[in-house]
Scaffold this motif. Structure first.
Motif, PDB file in Angstrom:
ATOM      1  N   MET A  16     -60.362  24.342 -68.568  1.00 53.56           N
ATOM      2  CA  MET A  16     -59.016  23.891 -68.177  1.00 53.56           C
ATOM      3  C   MET A  16     -57.772  24.672 -68.533  1.00 53.56           C
ATOM      4  O   MET A  16     -57.091  24.876 -67.661  1.00 53.56           O
ATOM      5  CB  MET A  16     -58.907  22.587 -68.709  1.00 53.56           C
ATOM      6  CG  MET A  16     -59.926  21.433 -68.368  1.00 53.56           C
ATOM      7  SD  MET A  16     -59.594  19.502 -68.915  1.00 53.56           S
ATOM      8  CE  MET A  16     -58.103  18.941 -68.203  1.00 53.56           C
ATOM      9  N   ILE A  17     -57.943  25.592 -69.593  1.00 46.96           N
ATOM     10  CA  ILE A  17     -57.203  26.706 -69.766  1.00 46.96           C
ATOM     11  C   ILE A  17     -57.206  27.618 -68.798  1.00 46.96           C
ATOM     12  O   ILE A  17     -55.991  28.046 -68.511  1.00 46.96           O
ATOM     13  CB  ILE A  17     -57.318  26.996 -71.503  1.00 46.96           C
ATOM     14  CG1 ILE A  17     -56.935  26.046 -72.483  1.00 46.96           C
ATOM     15  CG2 ILE A  17     -56.530  28.554 -71.490  1.00 46.96           C
ATOM     16  CD1 ILE A  17     -55.588  25.842 -72.609  1.00 46.96           C
ATOM     17  N   LEU A  18     -58.336  27.983 -68.243  1.00 45.11           N
ATOM     18  CA  LEU A  18     -58.431  28.886 -67.392  1.00 45.11           C
ATOM     19  C   LEU A  18     -57.874  28.453 -66.100  1.00 45.11           C
ATOM     20  O   LEU A  18     -57.018  29.246 -65.321  1.00 45.11           O
ATOM     21  CB  LEU A  18     -59.921  29.446 -67.192  1.00 45.11           C
ATOM     22  CG  LEU A  18     -60.197  30.395 -66.288  1.00 45.11           C
ATOM     23  CD1 LEU A  18     -59.949  31.764 -66.924  1.00 45.11           C
ATOM     24  CD2 LEU A  18     -61.923  30.538 -66.072  1.00 45.11           C
ATOM     25  N   ARG A  19     -58.070  27.172 -65.827  1.00 49.20           N
ATOM     26  CA  ARG A  19     -57.527  26.584 -64.628  1.00 49.20           C
ATOM     27  C   ARG A  19     -55.759  26.407 -64.705  1.00 49.20           C
ATOM     28  O   ARG A  19     -55.017  26.685 -63.820  1.00 49.20           O
ATOM     29  CB  ARG A  19     -57.986  25.210 -64.533  1.00 49.20           C
ATOM     30  CG  ARG A  19     -57.733  24.266 -63.234  1.00 49.20           C
ATOM     31  CD  ARG A  19     -58.524  22.748 -63.400  1.00 49.20           C
ATOM     32  NE  ARG A  19     -59.847  22.793 -63.238  1.00 49.20           N
ATOM     33  CZ  ARG A  19     -60.654  21.996 -63.507  1.00 49.20           C
ATOM     34  NH1 ARG A  19     -60.209  20.899 -63.859  1.00 49.20           N
ATOM     35  NH2 ARG A  19     -61.927  22.094 -63.556  1.00 49.20           N
TER      36      ARG A  19
ATOM     37  N   PHE B 189     -54.169  37.478 -71.440  1.00 50.91           N
ATOM     38  CA  PHE B 189     -53.253  36.147 -71.099  1.00 50.91           C
ATOM     39  C   PHE B 189     -52.385  35.576 -72.257  1.00 50.91           C
ATOM     40  O   PHE B 189     -51.988  34.832 -72.326  1.00 50.91           O
ATOM     41  CB  PHE B 189     -54.166  34.841 -70.517  1.00 50.91           C
ATOM     42  CG  PHE B 189     -55.013  35.369 -69.254  1.00 50.91           C
ATOM     43  CD1 PHE B 189     -54.401  35.667 -68.189  1.00 50.91           C
ATOM     44  CD2 PHE B 189     -56.655  35.335 -69.475  1.00 50.91           C
ATOM     45  CE1 PHE B 189     -55.233  36.020 -66.881  1.00 50.91           C
ATOM     46  CE2 PHE B 189     -57.241  35.636 -68.596  1.00 50.91           C
ATOM     47  CZ  PHE B 189     -56.605  36.001 -67.173  1.00 50.91           C
ATOM     48  N   ALA B 190     -52.124  36.849 -73.146  1.00 52.40           N
ATOM     49  CA  ALA B 190     -51.117  36.683 -74.234  1.00 52.40           C
ATOM     50  C   ALA B 190     -50.030  35.892 -73.809  1.00 52.40           C
ATOM     51  O   ALA B 190     -49.414  35.028 -74.622  1.00 52.40           O
ATOM     52  CB  ALA B 190     -51.033  38.123 -75.080  1.00 52.40           C
ATOM     53  N   LYS B 191     -49.470  36.211 -72.604  1.00 52.82           N
ATOM     54  CA  LYS B 191     -48.105  35.857 -72.341  1.00 52.82           C
ATOM     55  C   LYS B 191     -48.375  34.455 -71.610  1.00 52.82           C
ATOM     56  O   LYS B 191     -47.514  33.482 -71.939  1.00 52.82           O
ATOM     57  CB  LYS B 191     -47.611  36.846 -70.926  1.00 52.82           C
ATOM     58  CG  LYS B 191     -46.131  36.644 -70.991  1.00 52.82           C
ATOM     59  CD  LYS B 191     -45.618  37.560 -69.849  1.00 52.82           C
ATOM     60  CE  LYS B 191     -45.029  36.552 -68.724  1.00 52.82           C
ATOM     61  NZ  LYS B 191     -44.932  37.221 -67.367  1.00 52.82           N
ATOM     62  N   GLU B 192     -49.616  34.074 -70.956  1.00 54.29           N
ATOM     63  CA  GLU B 192     -49.468  32.808 -70.383  1.00 54.29           C
ATOM     64  C   GLU B 192     -50.336  31.531 -71.447  1.00 54.29           C
ATOM     65  O   GLU B 192     -49.918  30.542 -71.232  1.00 54.29           O
ATOM     66  CB  GLU B 192     -50.691  32.744 -69.454  1.00 54.29           C
ATOM     67  CG  GLU B 192     -50.131  33.646 -67.821  1.00 54.29           C
ATOM     68  CD  GLU B 192     -50.498  35.087 -68.181  1.00 54.29           C
ATOM     69  OE1 GLU B 192     -50.636  35.619 -69.244  1.00 54.29           O
ATOM     70  OE2 GLU B 192     -50.470  35.781 -67.186  1.00 54.29           O
TER      71      GLU B 192
ATOM     72  N   LEU C  31     -65.743  32.391 -68.993  1.00 50.47           N
ATOM     73  CA  LEU C  31     -64.861  32.912 -69.583  1.00 50.47           C
ATOM     74  C   LEU C  31     -65.365  33.658 -71.072  1.00 50.47           C
ATOM     75  O   LEU C  31     -65.130  34.740 -71.340  1.00 50.47           O
ATOM     76  CB  LEU C  31     -63.689  32.072 -70.072  1.00 50.47           C
ATOM     77  CG  LEU C  31     -62.453  32.355 -70.615  1.00 50.47           C
ATOM     78  CD1 LEU C  31     -61.558  33.146 -69.730  1.00 50.47           C
ATOM     79  CD2 LEU C  31     -61.761  31.125 -71.059  1.00 50.47           C
ATOM     80  N   ARG C  32     -66.204  32.729 -71.667  1.00 53.85           N
ATOM     81  CA  ARG C  32     -66.870  33.260 -72.914  1.00 53.85           C
ATOM     82  C   ARG C  32     -67.676  34.642 -72.509  1.00 53.85           C
ATOM     83  O   ARG C  32     -67.783  35.643 -73.373  1.00 53.85           O
ATOM     84  CB  ARG C  32     -67.658  32.093 -73.425  1.00 53.85           C
ATOM     85  CG  ARG C  32     -68.278  32.466 -74.649  1.00 53.85           C
ATOM     86  CD  ARG C  32     -69.242  31.116 -74.867  1.00 53.85           C
ATOM     87  NE  ARG C  32     -68.556  30.026 -75.120  1.00 53.85           N
ATOM     88  CZ  ARG C  32     -68.739  28.866 -75.543  1.00 53.85           C
ATOM     89  NH1 ARG C  32     -70.352  28.549 -75.237  1.00 53.85           N
ATOM     90  NH2 ARG C  32     -68.165  27.818 -75.796  1.00 53.85           N
TER      91      ARG C  32
ATOM     92  N   ARG D 175     -58.974  31.426 -58.803  1.00 46.09           N
ATOM     93  CA  ARG D 175     -57.938  32.505 -58.577  1.00 46.09           C
ATOM     94  C   ARG D 175     -57.781  33.464 -59.825  1.00 46.09           C
ATOM     95  O   ARG D 175     -57.756  34.615 -59.770  1.00 46.09           O
ATOM     96  CB  ARG D 175     -56.795  31.610 -58.536  1.00 46.09           C
ATOM     97  CG  ARG D 175     -55.543  32.714 -58.124  1.00 46.09           C
ATOM     98  CD  ARG D 175     -54.210  31.790 -58.234  1.00 46.09           C
ATOM     99  NE  ARG D 175     -54.246  30.652 -57.321  1.00 46.09           N
ATOM    100  CZ  ARG D 175     -53.397  29.705 -57.379  1.00 46.09           C
ATOM    101  NH1 ARG D 175     -52.510  29.418 -58.264  1.00 46.09           N
ATOM    102  NH2 ARG D 175     -53.600  28.764 -56.416  1.00 46.09           N
ATOM    103  N   VAL D 176     -57.822  32.778 -60.886  1.00 48.53           N
ATOM    104  CA  VAL D 176     -57.927  33.850 -62.376  1.00 48.53           C
ATOM    105  C   VAL D 176     -58.760  34.809 -62.473  1.00 48.53           C
ATOM    106  O   VAL D 176     -58.794  36.151 -62.692  1.00 48.53           O
ATOM    107  CB  VAL D 176     -57.954  32.877 -63.433  1.00 48.53           C
ATOM    108  CG1 VAL D 176     -57.937  33.757 -64.803  1.00 48.53           C
ATOM    109  CG2 VAL D 176     -56.623  31.919 -63.467  1.00 48.53           C
TER     110      VAL D 176
END
Lengths: 207, 207
Positions: free
Chosen positions: A54-57, A87-90, B56-57, B81-82
């Motif tokens: 969900m973080i990725l989403r 994704f340090a900014k996001e 992601l992992r 998208r990511v």
């Protein structure tokens, strides 16, 4: 027993505040979008990893997000590395559970680690720019009463900005949290190779 | 009924091959690392998102990975998208379910879409460089018999390279698949806001 009585009164008042907050929220629930209190619990796998999904989403949608790790685990080597590197900014990552010992040899240190994680969590959730906050393994800290579940529930119901989603993961979610939550999923273990086949934990699956 | 009889024989032979493959695999299961057949099923949330969490992992561990989407859903707007924007090298994304109509108005088109997705899946799983392949919502295609579950199971047991993990998601996983899998998690819906509160599906949570 004046102390106990005082505590009873404080407890009762806290319960009333939580109930009032919940009623207010339920009264406003007439549909549409809202920030959800989401719980992933159960003994099965996927509680944390679906939180990271969900973080990725969220990153994909351009929604600012954050992760607070309540219990030191293996995942920082996988998911957290990608999030930090790309994704340090996001997405903010706060690994707070370093002091957690998984036993009662140093309960005060565990409580201090859990409290520090919860303070960081509150700061992130209060941030009006934030849209999704993952409180990874917070249920473990709640289960051992390193954090007060009523305080956590009251904060979520009264101070969480309306459009912010909060995901709380970990097995043995407390009833008070489940009652307060909007979306609760239990991950049930149907079949597990580490028990039935002697397969060891491995990168990419377990951490 | 020569045809039926022939089919019975073929079916019986296929079952025997699957059983032999499973026995061979089980005989080699003396511990250590191995690529797993992982199933995420159940009516609850988190089946796909925990698959994406594992992707992601894997990226975090530098493990080449891929996603095949069997059913056209909303998720391409978020996770995909990511992955496309940031990890095109690390993770291949194949959105194959465009033709799937969720009804039987054009069953042949649905079967063609599912078959194309499965051909792509096989190609990716066979690739010796690949370490993790997510077959998102393949269980839907299996449930409607758009794909033959025996063929899928036989492929996984006989052609999947030993160190490659394959994740198969979707509700109503078939028994044959659960039997063949190493790790099965059922996501159970304990509480859902769209039913109890009239909250609509929203970006970052549902897609």
């Amino acid at each position: 027993m004046t102390d106990a009585s005082d505590e009873d009164i404080r407890h009762s008042e806290k319960k009333k505040r939580i109930q009032a907050a919940r009623q207010k929220i339920m009264a406003g629930k007439t549909g549409g979008e809202k920030g959800l209190i989401i719980v992933h619990t159960g003994k099965g796998k996927g509680k944390s990893s679906s939180g990271f999904g969900m973080i990725l989403r969220a990153i994909g949608h351009g929604m600012p997000c954050a992760v607070v790790q309540f219990i030191k685990g293996g995942w920082e080597t996988g998911e957290a590395r990608v999030l930090r590197d790309h994704f340090a900014k996001e997405c903010q990552i706060h690994v707070m559970g370093e002091g957690f010992t998984w036993d009662t040899q140093d309960r005060q240190r565990d409580i201090a680690a859990a409290s520090a994680a919860w303070e960081k969590a509150k700061e992130l959730i209060r941030d009006p720019a934030m849209r999704l906050v993952l409180l990874d393994e917070i249920n473990i800290a709640l289960r051992y009463d390193y954090l007060d579940v009523d305080a956590v529930v009251e904060f979520l119901l009264t101070e969480k900005p309306p459009m912010t989603h909060v995901i709380l993961t970990g097995r043995n979610a407390k009833d008070e949290l489940i009652e307060a939550a909007d979306l609760v999923t239990e991950m049930t273990e149907v079949k597990h190779p580490f028990k039935s086949q002697g397969i060891i934990a491995q990168a990419g699956v377990e951490f």
